[in-house]
Design an enzyme around this catalytic site. Structure first.
Site, PDB file in Angstrom:
ATOM      1  N   ASN A   7       0.874  -1.170   0.000  1.00  0.00           N
ATOM      2  CA  ASN A   7       0.000   0.000   0.000  1.00  0.00           C
ATOM      3  C   ASN A   7       0.917   1.228   0.000  1.00  0.00           C
ATOM      4  O   ASN A   7       1.442   1.610   1.042  1.00  0.00           O
ATOM      5  CB  ASN A   7      -0.876  -0.055   1.255  1.00  0.00           C
ATOM      6  CG  ASN A   7      -1.798   1.139   1.379  1.00  0.00           C
ATOM      7  OD1 ASN A   7      -1.749   2.066   0.558  1.00  0.00           O
ATOM      8  ND2 ASN A   7      -2.625   1.142   2.396  1.00  0.00           N
ATOM      9  N   LYS A  14       3.281   0.796   3.086  1.00  0.00           N
ATOM     10  CA  LYS A  14       2.907  -0.223   4.078  1.00  0.00           C
ATOM     11  C   LYS A  14       3.014  -1.566   3.384  1.00  0.00           C
ATOM     12  O   LYS A  14       2.620  -1.686   2.220  1.00  0.00           O
ATOM     13  CB  LYS A  14       1.441  -0.027   4.494  1.00  0.00           C
ATOM     14  CG  LYS A  14       1.246   0.915   5.620  1.00  0.00           C
ATOM     15  CD  LYS A  14      -0.170   0.743   6.179  1.00  0.00           C
ATOM     16  CE  LYS A  14      -0.700   2.067   6.643  1.00  0.00           C
ATOM     17  NZ  LYS A  14      -2.125   2.230   6.508  1.00  0.00           N
ATOM     18  N   ARG A  90      -2.663  -2.081  -3.285  1.00  0.00           N
ATOM     19  CA  ARG A  90      -3.851  -1.273  -3.028  1.00  0.00           C
ATOM     20  C   ARG A  90      -3.815  -0.075  -3.974  1.00  0.00           C
ATOM     21  O   ARG A  90      -2.804   0.631  -4.056  1.00  0.00           O
ATOM     22  CB  ARG A  90      -3.850  -0.784  -1.587  1.00  0.00           C
ATOM     23  CG  ARG A  90      -5.025   0.117  -1.331  1.00  0.00           C
ATOM     24  CD  ARG A  90      -4.912   0.809  -0.016  1.00  0.00           C
ATOM     25  NE  ARG A  90      -6.107   1.594   0.223  1.00  0.00           N
ATOM     26  CZ  ARG A  90      -6.096   2.790   0.793  1.00  0.00           C
ATOM     27  NH1 ARG A  90      -4.959   3.326   1.185  1.00  0.00           N
ATOM     28  NH2 ARG A  90      -7.208   3.442   0.983  1.00  0.00           N
ATOM     29  N   HIS A 179     -12.897   3.015   0.767  1.00  0.00           N
ATOM     30  CA  HIS A 179     -12.853   1.952   1.800  1.00  0.00           C
ATOM     31  C   HIS A 179     -13.558   0.690   1.315  1.00  0.00           C
ATOM     32  O   HIS A 179     -14.016  -0.119   2.127  1.00  0.00           O
ATOM     33  CB  HIS A 179     -13.539   2.392   3.120  1.00  0.00           C
ATOM     34  CG  HIS A 179     -12.879   3.518   3.838  1.00  0.00           C
ATOM     35  ND1 HIS A 179     -13.576   4.536   4.424  1.00  0.00           N
ATOM     36  CD2 HIS A 179     -11.566   3.791   4.059  1.00  0.00           C
ATOM     37  CE1 HIS A 179     -12.731   5.384   4.999  1.00  0.00           C
ATOM     38  NE2 HIS A 179     -11.503   4.956   4.782  1.00  0.00           N
ATOM     39  N   ASN A 210      -9.773   7.343  11.197  1.00  0.00           N
ATOM     40  CA  ASN A 210      -9.466   8.750  11.019  1.00  0.00           C
ATOM     41  C   ASN A 210     -10.222   9.265   9.791  1.00  0.00           C
ATOM     42  O   ASN A 210     -10.864  10.302   9.822  1.00  0.00           O
ATOM     43  CB  ASN A 210      -7.948   8.900  10.878  1.00  0.00           C
ATOM     44  CG  ASN A 210      -7.550  10.338  11.029  1.00  0.00           C
ATOM     45  OD1 ASN A 210      -8.208  11.102  11.737  1.00  0.00           O
ATOM     46  ND2 ASN A 210      -6.498  10.713  10.341  1.00  0.00           N
ATOM     47  N   GLY A 211     -10.166   8.479   8.711  1.00  0.00           N
ATOM     48  CA  GLY A 211     -11.121   8.661   7.606  1.00  0.00           C
ATOM     49  C   GLY A 211     -12.284   7.727   7.900  1.00  0.00           C
ATOM     50  O   GLY A 211     -12.066   6.652   8.452  1.00  0.00           O
ATOM     51  N   ARG A 240     -11.578  15.906   8.358  1.00  0.00           N
ATOM     52  CA  ARG A 240     -12.450  16.258   7.220  1.00  0.00           C
ATOM     53  C   ARG A 240     -13.838  16.666   7.708  1.00  0.00           C
ATOM     54  O   ARG A 240     -14.374  16.058   8.638  1.00  0.00           O
ATOM     55  CB  ARG A 240     -12.605  15.055   6.275  1.00  0.00           C
ATOM     56  CG  ARG A 240     -11.343  14.680   5.555  1.00  0.00           C
ATOM     57  CD  ARG A 240     -11.646  13.667   4.449  1.00  0.00           C
ATOM     58  NE  ARG A 240     -10.429  13.088   3.940  1.00  0.00           N
ATOM     59  CZ  ARG A 240     -10.155  11.778   3.967  1.00  0.00           C
ATOM     60  NH1 ARG A 240     -11.025  10.917   4.455  1.00  0.00           N
ATOM     61  NH2 ARG A 240      -9.020  11.340   3.480  1.00  0.00           N
ATOM     62  N   ASP A 282      -7.513  13.201  17.033  1.00  0.00           N
ATOM     63  CA  ASP A 282      -7.504  11.811  17.473  1.00  0.00           C
ATOM     64  C   ASP A 282      -8.688  11.572  18.412  1.00  0.00           C
ATOM     65  O   ASP A 282      -8.834  12.278  19.411  1.00  0.00           O
ATOM     66  CB  ASP A 282      -6.170  11.537  18.193  1.00  0.00           C
ATOM     67  CG  ASP A 282      -5.957  10.057  18.402  1.00  0.00           C
ATOM     68  OD1 ASP A 282      -6.819   9.408  19.029  1.00  0.00           O
ATOM     69  OD2 ASP A 282      -4.920   9.549  17.933  1.00  0.00           O
ATOM     70  N   MET A 283      -9.507  10.575  18.076  1.00  0.00           N
ATOM     71  CA  MET A 283     -10.725  10.363  18.861  1.00  0.00           C
ATOM     72  C   MET A 283     -10.454   9.990  20.306  1.00  0.00           C
ATOM     73  O   MET A 283     -11.289  10.211  21.172  1.00  0.00           O
ATOM     74  CB  MET A 283     -11.623   9.293  18.211  1.00  0.00           C
ATOM     75  CG  MET A 283     -12.434   9.792  17.059  1.00  0.00           C
ATOM     76  SD  MET A 283     -13.171  11.421  17.309  1.00  0.00           S
ATOM     77  CE  MET A 283     -14.631  11.040  18.245  1.00  0.00           C
ATOM     78  N   GLY A 330     -10.258   1.991  13.312  1.00  0.00           N
ATOM     79  CA  GLY A 330      -9.688   2.481  14.574  1.00  0.00           C
ATOM     80  C   GLY A 330     -10.708   2.836  15.651  1.00  0.00           C
ATOM     81  O   GLY A 330     -10.667   2.299  16.757  1.00  0.00           O
ATOM     82  N   VAL A 331     -11.644   3.708  15.341  1.00  0.00           N
ATOM     83  CA  VAL A 331     -12.622   4.133  16.345  1.00  0.00           C
ATOM     84  C   VAL A 331     -13.734   3.084  16.468  1.00  0.00           C
ATOM     85  O   VAL A 331     -14.129   2.702  17.574  1.00  0.00           O
ATOM     86  CB  VAL A 331     -13.232   5.512  15.988  1.00  0.00           C
ATOM     87  CG1 VAL A 331     -14.049   6.046  17.149  1.00  0.00           C
ATOM     88  CG2 VAL A 331     -12.147   6.505  15.593  1.00  0.00           C
ATOM     89  N   GLY A 332     -14.214   2.607  15.342  1.00  0.00           N
ATOM     90  CA  GLY A 332     -15.317   1.631  15.331  1.00  0.00           C
ATOM     91  C   GLY A 332     -15.012   0.388  16.147  1.00  0.00           C
ATOM     92  O   GLY A 332     -15.862  -0.123  16.875  1.00  0.00           O
ATOM     93  N   GLU A 384      -7.920  -5.219   5.478  1.00  0.00           N
ATOM     94  CA  GLU A 384      -7.835  -4.907   4.049  1.00  0.00           C
ATOM     95  C   GLU A 384      -6.695  -5.678   3.379  1.00  0.00           C
ATOM     96  O   GLU A 384      -6.828  -6.116   2.236  1.00  0.00           O
ATOM     97  CB  GLU A 384      -7.634  -3.398   3.859  1.00  0.00           C
ATOM     98  CG  GLU A 384      -8.894  -2.622   4.187  1.00  0.00           C
ATOM     99  CD  GLU A 384      -8.655  -1.132   4.382  1.00  0.00           C
ATOM    100  OE1 GLU A 384      -8.181  -0.754   5.469  1.00  0.00           O
ATOM    101  OE2 GLU A 384      -8.940  -0.357   3.473  1.00  0.00           O
TER     102      GLU A 384
HETATM  103  P1  AMP Z   1      -7.685   4.273  11.548  1.00  0.00           P
HETATM  104  O1  AMP Z   1      -7.765   5.407  10.566  1.00  0.00           O
HETATM  105  O2  AMP Z   1      -8.629   3.154  11.247  1.00  0.00           O
HETATM  106  O3  AMP Z   1      -6.283   3.803  11.809  1.00  0.00           O
HETATM  107  O4  AMP Z   1      -8.190   4.865  12.946  1.00  0.00           O
HETATM  108  C1  AMP Z   1      -7.521   5.882  13.596  1.00  0.00           C
HETATM  109  C2  AMP Z   1      -8.428   6.467  14.665  1.00  0.00           C
HETATM  110  O5  AMP Z   1      -8.794   5.442  15.598  1.00  0.00           O
HETATM  111  C3  AMP Z   1      -7.786   7.580  15.467  1.00  0.00           C
HETATM  112  O6  AMP Z   1      -8.643   8.713  15.523  1.00  0.00           O
HETATM  113  C4  AMP Z   1      -7.640   6.950  16.843  1.00  0.00           C
HETATM  114  O7  AMP Z   1      -7.752   7.871  17.845  1.00  0.00           O
HETATM  115  C5  AMP Z   1      -8.816   6.023  16.882  1.00  0.00           C
HETATM  116  N1  AMP Z   1      -8.669   5.071  17.984  1.00  0.00           N
HETATM  117  C6  AMP Z   1      -7.728   4.139  18.152  1.00  0.00           C
HETATM  118  N2  AMP Z   1      -7.894   3.533  19.350  1.00  0.00           N
HETATM  119  C7  AMP Z   1      -8.959   4.131  19.962  1.00  0.00           C
HETATM  120  C8  AMP Z   1      -9.631   3.979  21.217  1.00  0.00           C
HETATM  121  N3  AMP Z   1      -9.208   3.105  22.105  1.00  0.00           N
HETATM  122  N4  AMP Z   1     -10.719   4.757  21.459  1.00  0.00           N
HETATM  123  C9  AMP Z   1     -11.122   5.661  20.556  1.00  0.00           C
HETATM  124  N5  AMP Z   1     -10.535   5.864  19.377  1.00  0.00           N
HETATM  125  C10 AMP Z   1      -9.473   5.108  19.071  1.00  0.00           C
END
Ligand code: AMP
Length: 405
Positions: A7, A14, A90, A179, A210-211, A240, A282-283, A330-332, A384
């Site tokens: 990727n 990656k 990718r 995605h 993040n996205g 975004r 960052d969530m 990440g968040v889900g 993925e």
């Molecule tokens: P991704 O783009 O799928 O790598 O997701 C990145 C996002 O996941 C970032 O905003 C991270 O803060 C969030 N993330 C990772 N771990 C946690 C957690 N334990 N609680 C909330 N958000 C998280």
């Protein structure tokens, strides 16, 4: 069969090397800051992480070094590079040209280059990765797996914007969605976990990283998705804006003396959670501060959840029903509180009941709804790279069969 998955971004690569007989990851890593001072490789093998600082001028140099690590006496997992049977790449944008993964040849590469106008930040970087890899591994098949391909099954009513039709005819301005590889993996895995045929399921897949994007998947096919012509549309994301009134763009150009390009950059890089909180994209930060009583972060988190809930509701309507709502990325995967608040505040009318104990899970396949919930609420970690490797294997095996015929 051993498959290398690549990727390539504009300054990063990656990679994952998989043994596809067992689907085991042999090694994975990230080449960072290509062409920038401080370049390095984070290489993982046998559960260990190695950081190798090294000057890496371009993608080919980076990839060459990664390949040398695969056969290295200390970090190695292969006796010879000849063990690599194929490479899966990718590719972000396949336009309307690619509705599934393909073996890359000169024609395919030319078409990808032609499509770069649709993804000027991503496709050229992906192509750099493909060129470097085909140069270094010229004797194996290279397969392109497109982020947009899964969404090519969307009907016109989902993908056409209500703007003059000539813009679609002239420039292919339409919803593409992104995605796709993740949403496809999640749909397949959801069906497997539920012991059902994906053809019999209506799934809402929520890729919240993040996205972030949500897809409506009916019978295994994407019928709508929240990202659009570009990844800017849809949910409020890390940086975004997601959906806004397009008239705001012109307003800001005039009021702030900005160019349209600058406004789009603001909407992509300085909006979303970062824009609302002025601090955090960052969530984890937003969640922690919201829980600690910070009002700004609480409002940002509310907006984040509200938009997700609105899309879930609209896709339940557009599919005229839903069997499973699935959270990934990440968040889900990692935010029980987000899943709980969305379920409790917005999804009760659908007959959804969340099991708070089961929902207290991170990054693990789990049905987080109660037994009597009318609709399943689930966590399914995305993969993925595995999906890209599976597609690569399938195409290579099919080609071999055709050669045998
Ligand atoms: P991704 O783009 O799928 O790598 O997701 C990145 C996002 O996941 C970032 O905003 C991270 O803060 C969030 N993330 C990772 N771990 C946690 C957690 N334990 N609680 C909330 N958000 C998280």
């Amino acid at each position: 069969m051993k498959i290398l998955v690549i990727n390539a971004g504009s300054s990063s690569i990656k990679y994952q090397l998989l043994n596809m007989d067992t689907e085991e990851v042999l090694s994975m890593g990230l080449v960072e800051r290509i062409g920038i001072e401080g370049s390095r490789i984070v290489h993982r093998v046998n559960g260990e992480k190695h950081i190798i600082e090294k000057e890496i001028q371009d993608h080919e140099v980076g990839l060459k070094y990664v390949l040398s690590l695969f056969t290295d006496s200390k970090y190695g997992v292969l006796k010879s590079l000849e063990e690599i049977d194929a490479v899966g790449h990718r590719v972000v944008h396949g336009g309307e040209k690619f509705a599934s993964s393909v073996r890359i040849n000169d024609d395919v590469l030319n078409t990808m280059e032609m499509l770069s106008f649709l993804a000027p930040l991503h496709n050229p970087a992906n192509i750099m990765g493909i060129k470097a890899a085909t140069e270094l591994l010229p004797n194996v098949p290279h397969i392109g797996v497109f982020d947009t391909a899964f969404h090519q099954s969307m009907p016109e009513k989902s993908y056409l914007y209500a703007i003059p039709y000539e813009y679609y005819e002239k420039y292919k301005v339409r919803r593409y969605g992104f995605h796709g590889t993740s949403h496809r993996y999640v749909a397949q895995r959801t069906a497997e976990i539920l012991g059902k045929d994906v053809k019999d399921l209506k799934i809402i897949s929520c890729h919240i990283g993040n996205g972030a994007s949500i897809a409506a998947i009916d019978g295994g096919k994407s019928v709508d998705t929240s990202m659009g012509f570009t990844p800017l549309e849809g949910l409020a994301m890390g940086t975004r804006s997601g959906d806004i009134d397009p008239a705001i763009v012109d307003f800001l150009i005039k009021e702030e003396g900005l160019t349209s390009k600058e406004v789009i950059t603001i909407l992509n890089k300085k909006s979303g959670m970062l824009g609302l909180t002025k601090k955090y994209s960052d969530m984890r930060d937003i969640e922690d501060n919201a829980i600690a009583g910070d009002k700004v972060c609480r409002t940002a988190f509310d907006i984040y959840e509200y938009k997700i809930a609105k899309y879930i509701g609209s896709y339940a309507a557009s599919m005229n029903g839903v069997d499973a709502i699935v959270f990934t990325a990440g968040v889900g995967e990692n935010s029980p509180i987000m899943r709980e608040e969305i379920a409790e505040n917005y999804l009760g009318y659908l007959g959804i009941n969340i099991n708070k104990e089961k929902n207290n899970v991170r990054g693990k396949e789990t049905i987080v709804s109660t037994e009597d919930s009318k609709i399943k609420l689930m966590v399914v970690p995305t993969n993925e790279e595995l999906m890209i490797a599976r597609d690569t294997k399938e195409i290579v095996e099919k080609n071999l069969d055709e050669l045998k015929l």
